[in-house]
Design an enzyme around this catalytic site. Structure first.
Site, PDB file in Angstrom:
ATOM      1  NE  ARG A  12      -9.134  -2.044  -0.059  1.00 29.83           N
ATOM      2  CZ  ARG A  12      -7.945  -2.114  -0.653  1.00 29.83           C
ATOM      3  NH1 ARG A  12      -7.856  -2.570  -1.873  1.00 29.83           N
ATOM      4  NH2 ARG A  12      -6.838  -1.756   0.002  1.00 29.83           N
TER       5      ARG A  12
HETATM    6  C1  UD1 Z   1      -0.173  -1.506  -1.376  1.00 31.81           C
HETATM    7  C2  UD1 Z   1       0.815  -1.000  -2.451  1.00 31.81           C
HETATM    8  C3  UD1 Z   1       0.718  -1.874  -3.693  1.00 31.81           C
HETATM    9  C4  UD1 Z   1       0.960  -3.352  -3.324  1.00 31.81           C
HETATM   10  C5  UD1 Z   1      -0.017  -3.788  -2.198  1.00 31.81           C
HETATM   11  C6  UD1 Z   1       0.284  -5.189  -1.687  1.00 31.81           C
HETATM   12  C7  UD1 Z   1       1.015   1.441  -2.138  1.00 31.81           C
HETATM   13  C8  UD1 Z   1       0.615   2.766  -2.669  1.00 31.81           C
HETATM   14  N1  UD1 Z   1       0.497   0.373  -2.778  1.00 31.81           N
HETATM   15  O1  UD1 Z   1      -1.489  -1.331  -1.871  1.00 31.81           O
HETATM   16  O2  UD1 Z   1       1.663  -1.464  -4.673  1.00 31.81           O
HETATM   17  O3  UD1 Z   1       0.774  -4.164  -4.467  1.00 31.81           O
HETATM   18  O4  UD1 Z   1       0.097  -2.878  -1.074  1.00 31.81           O
HETATM   19  O5  UD1 Z   1       1.469  -5.216  -0.952  1.00 31.81           O
HETATM   20  O6  UD1 Z   1       1.759   1.365  -1.196  1.00 31.81           O
HETATM   21  N2  UD1 Z   1      -1.308   1.814   5.704  1.00 31.81           N
HETATM   22  C9  UD1 Z   1      -0.935   2.720   6.676  1.00 31.81           C
HETATM   23  N3  UD1 Z   1      -1.222   4.052   6.487  1.00 31.81           N
HETATM   24  C10 UD1 Z   1      -1.848   4.510   5.370  1.00 31.81           C
HETATM   25  C11 UD1 Z   1      -2.211   3.577   4.378  1.00 31.81           C
HETATM   26  C12 UD1 Z   1      -1.926   2.233   4.574  1.00 31.81           C
HETATM   27  O7  UD1 Z   1      -0.341   2.348   7.699  1.00 31.81           O
HETATM   28  O8  UD1 Z   1      -2.055   5.732   5.279  1.00 31.81           O
HETATM   29  C13 UD1 Z   1      -1.001   0.384   5.904  1.00 31.81           C
HETATM   30  C14 UD1 Z   1      -2.240  -0.497   5.960  1.00 31.81           C
HETATM   31  O9  UD1 Z   1      -2.696  -0.622   7.288  1.00 31.81           O
HETATM   32  C15 UD1 Z   1      -1.738  -1.815   5.372  1.00 31.81           C
HETATM   33  C16 UD1 Z   1      -0.582  -1.400   4.458  1.00 31.81           C
HETATM   34  O10 UD1 Z   1      -0.238  -0.078   4.828  1.00 31.81           O
HETATM   35  O11 UD1 Z   1      -1.240  -2.668   6.378  1.00 31.81           O
HETATM   36  C17 UD1 Z   1      -0.952  -1.435   2.982  1.00 31.81           C
HETATM   37  O12 UD1 Z   1      -2.056  -0.565   2.772  1.00 31.81           O
HETATM   38  P1  UD1 Z   1      -3.232  -0.937   1.777  1.00 31.81           P
HETATM   39  O13 UD1 Z   1      -4.229   0.140   1.825  1.00 31.81           O
HETATM   40  O14 UD1 Z   1      -3.680  -2.336   2.004  1.00 31.81           O
HETATM   41  O15 UD1 Z   1      -2.444  -0.841   0.368  1.00 31.81           O
HETATM   42  P2  UD1 Z   1      -2.809  -1.591  -0.950  1.00 31.81           P
HETATM   43  O16 UD1 Z   1      -3.931  -0.906  -1.615  1.00 31.81           O
HETATM   44  O17 UD1 Z   1      -2.971  -3.040  -0.663  1.00 31.81           O
HETATM   45 MG    MG Z   2      -3.106  -4.161   1.088  1.00 35.22          MG
END
Ligand code: UD1
Ligand code: MG
Length: 246
Positions: A12
């Site tokens: 995004r």
């Molecule tokens: C996540 C949370 C949500 C919370 C929000 C803000 C989950 C399912 N949801 O959503 O409840 O309100 O953060 O804190 O956890 N990442 C990885 N590997 C992956 C996916 C993500 O390392 O496979 C990392 C991303 O780089 C990022 C973080 O995890 O730094 C959060 O991922 P993101 O996709 O932003 O989650 P949100 O949709 O924001």
């Molecule tokens: Mg996030």
């Protein structure tokens, strides 16, 4: 021990840079997250890298620290999957594993410290830091029963209209008892709107197994800002400058 989630591309953001390398206050955001963990007194750091892993690692290497280990998540199958990748580092540990997100540079060391203090007192399977946000759009919602006890977290995309009215949100600030975390990771499924392994599901799994889970609304207003798109990047940058980070 702290696990910092930093493997996502940040689709995004509309940028080729991995999201955690986008700068706020002229510095890649991941540094502020590592700084906060350090200031909170956490020793060993595991950073989960994936998309452009070498670039993220090279940036963190400029800190000249030897206490950061990297776990490679080659495919980004969700935040729960990202912590599953760390299993080998967690195995055998009895104490606390904190998990925080690399896209939240406004995470406050003071909040982490107060969560650690609370965790040491009550020793739950999981302690979540939460806050109430007027506009909780997009975030995971904290569900509680009529007595106010924590029930679980529901992602915005999976939530019903009624659940979306909830303003208490998950900001990805988790303190797990490590054996309980490992148990929950073994039981995650990806049966949800995004087909991902959600770390948030650990909360419900642990609670349903009878283990104590607490959600403590101790996070500060500024910690409600995480970065998922260019507008949020700008807002966090402005907020940090106003707070004197620059
Ligand atoms: C996540 C949370 C949500 C919370 C929000 C803000 C989950 C399912 N949801 O959503 O409840 O309100 O953060 O804190 O956890 N990442 C990885 N590997 C992956 C996916 C993500 O390392 O496979 C990392 C991303 O780089 C990022 C973080 O995890 O730094 C959060 O991922 P993101 O996709 O932003 O989650 P949100 O949709 O924001
Ligand atoms: Mg996030």
């Amino acid at each position: 021990m702290v696990v910092i989630l930093a493997a996502g591309k940040g689709t995004r953001m509309n940028s080729d840079l991995p999201k955690v390398l986008c700068s706020v206050v002229d510095r890649p955001m991941i540094h502020f997250v590592v700084d906060a963990a350090e200031k909170a007194g956490i020793g060993k750091k595991i950073v989960v890298v994936g998309y452009e892993a070498e670039k993220v690692q090279a940036e963190l290497d400029t800190r000249g620290q030897s206490d950061i280990v990297y776990a490679l998540q080659s495919e980004q199958l969700g935040t729960g999957h990202a912590v599953q990748i760390c299993r080998e580092h967690l195995q055998g540990h009895q104490g606390l594993t904190m998990v925080i997100a690399g896209d939240s540079p406004l995470v406050q060391a003071e909040s982490l410290k107060s969560l650690i203090d609370h965790f040491d007192k009550t020793r739950p399977a999981l302690l979540l830091g939460t806050l109430t946000k007027d506009d909780p759009e997009g975030l995971g919602r904290i569900l509680r029963n009529e007595e106010g006890q924590f029930i679980g977290i529901v992602e915005h995309k999976d939530a019903t209209e009624a659940e979306r009215q909830t303003k208490e949100v998950n900001m990805s600030t988790y303190l797990f008892s490590t054996p309980d975390l490992l148990w929950a990771l073994d039981n995650l499924s990806n049966d949800n709107a995004q087909g991902e392994y959600y770390l948030t599901d650990c909360a419900r799994l642990l609670r349903e197994s009878g283990r104590p889970v607490e959600a403590l609304p101790v996070l500060k207003d500024c910690e409600s800002l995480s970065i998922n798109n260019p507008d949020e990047l700008k807002l966090v940058d402005q907020t940090m400058r106003a707070m004197g980070y620059a």
